[in-house]
Enzyme design. Structure first.
Site, PDB file in Angstrom:
ATOM      1  N   LEU A   1     -13.157  32.139  35.810  1.00 20.29           N
ATOM      2  CA  LEU A   1     -14.129  33.028  35.274  1.00 20.29           C
ATOM      3  C   LEU A   1     -15.474  33.882  35.657  1.00 20.29           C
ATOM      4  O   LEU A   1     -15.157  33.845  37.255  1.00 20.29           O
ATOM      5  CB  LEU A   1     -15.748  31.777  34.203  1.00 20.29           C
ATOM      6  N   ASP A   2     -15.962  34.743  35.257  1.00 19.19           N
ATOM      7  CA  ASP A   2     -15.936  36.270  36.100  1.00 19.19           C
ATOM      8  C   ASP A   2     -17.570  35.511  36.320  1.00 19.19           C
ATOM      9  O   ASP A   2     -17.930  33.768  35.939  1.00 19.19           O
ATOM     10  CB  ASP A   2     -17.618  36.840  35.442  1.00 19.19           C
ATOM     11  N   VAL A   3     -18.361  35.268  38.325  1.00 17.91           N
ATOM     12  CA  VAL A   3     -19.964  34.661  38.282  1.00 17.91           C
ATOM     13  C   VAL A   3     -20.827  34.692  37.481  1.00 17.91           C
ATOM     14  O   VAL A   3     -22.544  33.735  37.634  1.00 17.91           O
ATOM     15  CB  VAL A   3     -20.087  35.599  39.362  1.00 17.91           C
TER      16      VAL A   3
ATOM     17  N   HIS B   1     -11.046  41.002  33.645  1.00 18.10           N
ATOM     18  CA  HIS B   1     -12.388  41.448  32.770  1.00 18.10           C
ATOM     19  C   HIS B   1     -12.699  41.678  31.104  1.00 18.10           C
ATOM     20  O   HIS B   1     -12.914  42.432  30.395  1.00 18.10           O
ATOM     21  CB  HIS B   1     -13.825  42.584  33.279  1.00 18.10           C
TER      22      HIS B   1
END
Length: 234
Positions: free
Chosen positions: A101-103, A188
């Site tokens: 998961l992205d930050v 993304h």
């Protein structure tokens, strides 16, 4: 198993530090001090104690984490805390995120030290559905919403890609909140899909992977072990 390897597997010690601990008399085997690092031990029956603490091999772990914002999935330390820093378990650094998961993305993150199980979850062949809740910058209503739903179902061409995304399911929860179910894990991907629809994701939350949903009792940053049924669902 060699004693020095056992020490490195069950404590924070490296193999070299384990040998030093043995030489310093910090280790006992079945109640007796021992200094020979090459000693073979029975990991099921022998009792190994390091500085008064009994050691045991760490088994395979399967973890559900409610990932908060501003925490990253990288193994190396960077600008943000790492997800493994939130897991209070021995040898937590062995746990690997099952997908990332992205930050700035929150929600369900699975972690394990079982590589085969992780591959089953993430392999495109298994088409494991992942459900995301996106807060959008622009409202989607009426014919524009219908168009977006159909585009997602048919597949989108993302910027820089050469193939369409796999068919996905878009459901609008409100004009500015959407639920998107995808079976891929491109870079993304969710944010890029909404960009391809002419929108922008303000915030993103993953609510489920396959049949495993984020436990509503877990606050951001909290975790629990998966149940046997959850593990077997993949």
């Amino acid at each position: 198993m060699r004693l020095d390897r056992f020490l490195s597997e069950t404590s924070p010690l490296t193999r070299s530090l384990a040998k030093r601990a043995l030489k310093n008399g910090e280790v006992t085997l079945n109640g007796e001090p021992i200094k020979q690092s090459a000693t073979q031990i029975d990991t099921d029956n022998d009792v190994v104690v390091l500085n008064g603490e009994r050691l045991a091999l760490v088994g395979i772990r399967y973890i559900m984490l409610h990932k908060p914002v501003d925490v990253e999935c990288n193994a190396r330390r960077g600008l943000y805390p790492r997800v493994i820093d939130l897991i209070d378990l021995p040898k937590a650094e062995r746990l690997q995120p099952v997908g990332r998961l992205d930050v700035d993305t929150t929600g369900l993150l699975l972690l394990t030290d079982d590589g085969h199980w992780s591959h089953r979850v993430t392999s495109p062949r298994h088409r494991c559905g992942k459900v995301y809740i996106a807060e959008l910058a622009e409202p989607m209503e009426g014919s524009a919403a219908d168009w977006a739903i159909n585009q997602v179902a048919d597949g989108l061409m993302l910027d820089g890609e050469e193939t369409l995304t796999q068919p996905a399911v878009l459901r609008l929860l409100s004009p500015t909140q959407a639920e998107l179910t995808i079976t891929e894990g491109r870079y993304h991907q969710v944010k890029r899909m909404f960009a391809a629809l002419g929108n922008h994701v303000n915030s993103l939350h993953r609510s489920s992977i396959g049949d495993v949903a984020l436990d509503e009792n877990l606050a951001p940053g909290e975790w629990r072990e998966l149940t046997e049924a959850e593990i077997a669902s993949f």
